[in-house]
Design an enzyme around this catalytic site. Sequence first.
Site, PDB file in Angstrom:
ATOM      1  N   LYS A 146     -46.707   0.549 -15.034  1.00 50.15           N
ATOM      2  CA  LYS A 146     -45.406   0.268 -14.416  1.00 50.15           C
ATOM      3  C   LYS A 146     -45.176   1.301 -13.334  1.00 50.15           C
ATOM      4  CE  LYS A 146     -41.955  -2.656 -15.188  1.00 50.15           C
ATOM      5  NZ  LYS A 146     -42.008  -3.985 -15.811  1.00 50.15           N
TER       6      LYS A 146
HETATM    7  P1  NAD Z   1     -33.232  -8.463 -10.894  1.00 50.57           P
HETATM    8  O1  NAD Z   1     -33.138  -7.270 -10.013  1.00 50.57           O
HETATM    9  O2  NAD Z   1     -33.673  -9.759 -10.315  1.00 50.57           O
HETATM   10  O3  NAD Z   1     -31.825  -8.709 -11.644  1.00 50.57           O
HETATM   11  C1  NAD Z   1     -31.149  -7.727 -12.380  1.00 50.57           C
HETATM   12  C2  NAD Z   1     -29.766  -8.250 -12.753  1.00 50.57           C
HETATM   13  O4  NAD Z   1     -29.143  -7.337 -13.678  1.00 50.57           O
HETATM   14  C3  NAD Z   1     -28.808  -8.368 -11.580  1.00 50.57           C
HETATM   15  O5  NAD Z   1     -28.039  -9.544 -11.740  1.00 50.57           O
HETATM   16  C4  NAD Z   1     -27.910  -7.123 -11.718  1.00 50.57           C
HETATM   17  O6  NAD Z   1     -26.637  -7.287 -11.127  1.00 50.57           O
HETATM   18  C5  NAD Z   1     -27.827  -7.030 -13.232  1.00 50.57           C
HETATM   19  N1  NAD Z   1     -27.465  -5.690 -13.752  1.00 50.57           N
HETATM   20  C6  NAD Z   1     -28.047  -4.521 -13.496  1.00 50.57           C
HETATM   21  N2  NAD Z   1     -27.486  -3.529 -14.182  1.00 50.57           N
HETATM   22  C7  NAD Z   1     -26.531  -4.093 -14.925  1.00 50.57           C
HETATM   23  C8  NAD Z   1     -25.606  -3.603 -15.873  1.00 50.57           C
HETATM   24  N3  NAD Z   1     -25.572  -2.323 -16.198  1.00 50.57           N
HETATM   25  N4  NAD Z   1     -24.771  -4.465 -16.462  1.00 50.57           N
HETATM   26  C9  NAD Z   1     -24.805  -5.773 -16.146  1.00 50.57           C
HETATM   27  N5  NAD Z   1     -25.667  -6.291 -15.262  1.00 50.57           N
HETATM   28  C10 NAD Z   1     -26.512  -5.466 -14.656  1.00 50.57           C
HETATM   29  O7  NAD Z   1     -34.206  -8.010 -12.093  1.00 50.57           O
HETATM   30  P2  NAD Z   1     -35.113  -8.951 -13.021  1.00 50.57           P
HETATM   31  O8  NAD Z   1     -36.462  -9.054 -12.426  1.00 50.57           O
HETATM   32  O9  NAD Z   1     -34.360 -10.179 -13.388  1.00 50.57           O
HETATM   33  O10 NAD Z   1     -35.265  -8.008 -14.310  1.00 50.57           O
HETATM   34  C11 NAD Z   1     -34.266  -7.944 -15.327  1.00 50.57           C
HETATM   35  C12 NAD Z   1     -34.878  -7.355 -16.588  1.00 50.57           C
HETATM   36  O11 NAD Z   1     -35.976  -8.163 -16.992  1.00 50.57           O
HETATM   37  C13 NAD Z   1     -35.450  -5.941 -16.456  1.00 50.57           C
HETATM   38  O12 NAD Z   1     -35.319  -5.278 -17.685  1.00 50.57           O
HETATM   39  C14 NAD Z   1     -36.920  -6.193 -16.173  1.00 50.57           C
HETATM   40  O13 NAD Z   1     -37.725  -5.086 -16.475  1.00 50.57           O
HETATM   41  C15 NAD Z   1     -37.154  -7.362 -17.098  1.00 50.57           C
HETATM   42  N6  NAD Z   1     -38.325  -8.196 -16.800  1.00 50.57           N
HETATM   43  C16 NAD Z   1     -38.477  -8.762 -15.571  1.00 50.57           C
HETATM   44  C17 NAD Z   1     -39.598  -9.562 -15.339  1.00 50.57           C
HETATM   45  C18 NAD Z   1     -39.799 -10.285 -14.036  1.00 50.57           C
HETATM   46  O14 NAD Z   1     -40.745 -11.088 -13.965  1.00 50.57           O
HETATM   47  N7  NAD Z   1     -38.967 -10.088 -13.025  1.00 50.57           N
HETATM   48  C19 NAD Z   1     -40.561  -9.743 -16.359  1.00 50.57           C
HETATM   49  C20 NAD Z   1     -40.355  -9.165 -17.605  1.00 50.57           C
HETATM   50  C21 NAD Z   1     -39.218  -8.396 -17.813  1.00 50.57           C
END
Ligand code: NAD
Length: 433
Positions: A120
């Site tokens: 990561k």
């Molecule tokens: P993203 O940047 O597309 O979206 C993040 C969202 O979370 C946004 O809507 C933001 O406003 C919201 N947010 C952030 N902090 C917040 C808080 N304290 N309270 C409420 N809302 C909050 O990110 P993503 O890619 O959707 O990733 C989200 C989670 O999923 C992370 O933990 C990431 O590691 C995990 N994840 C992502 C993927 C992927 O393929 N993108 C894969 C596996 C896991």
Amino acid sequence: MKNSTTLSQSRIGGNGRKQNLYKNVEAQFKKAAEVMGLEKDIAEILATTNNEIIVHFPVKMDDGHVKIFTGYRVQHNNILGPYKGGLRYHPEVEIDEVRALATWMTWKAAINRIPYGGAKGGIHIDPSEYSTAELERITRRFTFALGNNIGPEYDIPAPDVNTNGQIMAWILDTYLTTVPPNERHRCIHVVTGKPIESGGSLGRDKATGQGVVFTLEKWADDKGVDLSGASFMVQGFGNVGSWTARLLCAKGAKMVAVEDVTGCLYAGEGIDIESLLSHVRETGGVKGFSAAAVDHEMFMTTPADIFIPAAMENQITGETAGLLQVRLVAEGANGPTTPEGDAVLADRGIDIIPDILCNSGGVIVSYFEWLQNKRSESWDLEEVDSKLKKKICTAYDNVKQTARQYETDMRTAAYIVALSYLETVYKERGIYP
Ligand code: NAD
């Protein structure tokens, strides 16, 4: 002009994020290692990260001054294959967080029998403070600073919080300039999550949310829950949260509450996902949409069948787990529940689909993208979706069966599935020399 990207800051309910994430990983790992009796030497190897790269690099800003940035790449383990894992742009990115996220990637690949190791990375940066041109230069200079620490057969980044296909395209383009011209076409699998035109896979954009929904269907089958009548709440309306919400609504479920970094909404009759998506695209967040605005505590106490944390880590803690009025927590985010939060959920009889299983659809389809690039193929969406479903549902069945066998919880069982596989491979291959 500054970037309108919604910044995933921990303004809402974020205090728990201060808890050291790597300590959570250690606690989860220790518990599973004890339950399964993981061999001590192998436990020591797996409790250690292989490489931790920290780079400081200069970038020229739009106004001509130079700023120094700090970027990270942690490579946890590569016994199963090349390192694999996302890149996060966030002001709270630091070494322990990246270590934890890299370690979870190793377990995710192992649970799904994908030939990848775990890694990561990220940049300690608030992306909303920079123009698109600055973000491009920051991304390209970070890629250059990482140099040969990434590579299509060595370490393959992907999108995570505040990064997307555009950022992957800049990384790809920069990396290819470091490769001799006659080899460039063989290296486009240096990143996954690319835009389709630049070598991405159909279905990668929605893959994590799609995987969450496939695991939810398995849970619903087990528990006799009809998803078409189910209610759910989502924390985080970015890639994972919005895709999960869209796909669940397409199955007839209704989203009764949503939270992102701009605020929280509630509507007992259900929130229209497509209208909310348009609103978020226009304004950068859910705030101001036509549903009742509520505060974080009201959001957390919303009665619903399913809670999908899909934002940041440490949101369900010893304190906040008592607020939830749901039957299931399906962890779209990485590390949303602390060990203390786990204990409270277990006491209250709330089920969990653990992150390393629930959100592993992203790495599964990243693997499919990587395979397509290597073979110069492009699969249609049905093929991607059906292969994803087969893989993640098999993993779900293995975890459930392991939970039964060891009479343990789903998170510990998910760890046992991953650790047993890694233990077998270490025993077969031995330790050089
Ligand atoms: P993203 O940047 O597309 O979206 C993040 C969202 O979370 C946004 O809507 C933001 O406003 C919201 N947010 C952030 N902090 C917040 C808080 N304290 N309270 C409420 N809302 C909050 O990110 P993503 O890619 O959707 O990733 C989200 C989670 O999923 C992370 O933990 C990431 O590691 C995990 N994840 C992502 C993927 C992927 O393929 N993108 C894969 C596996 C896991």
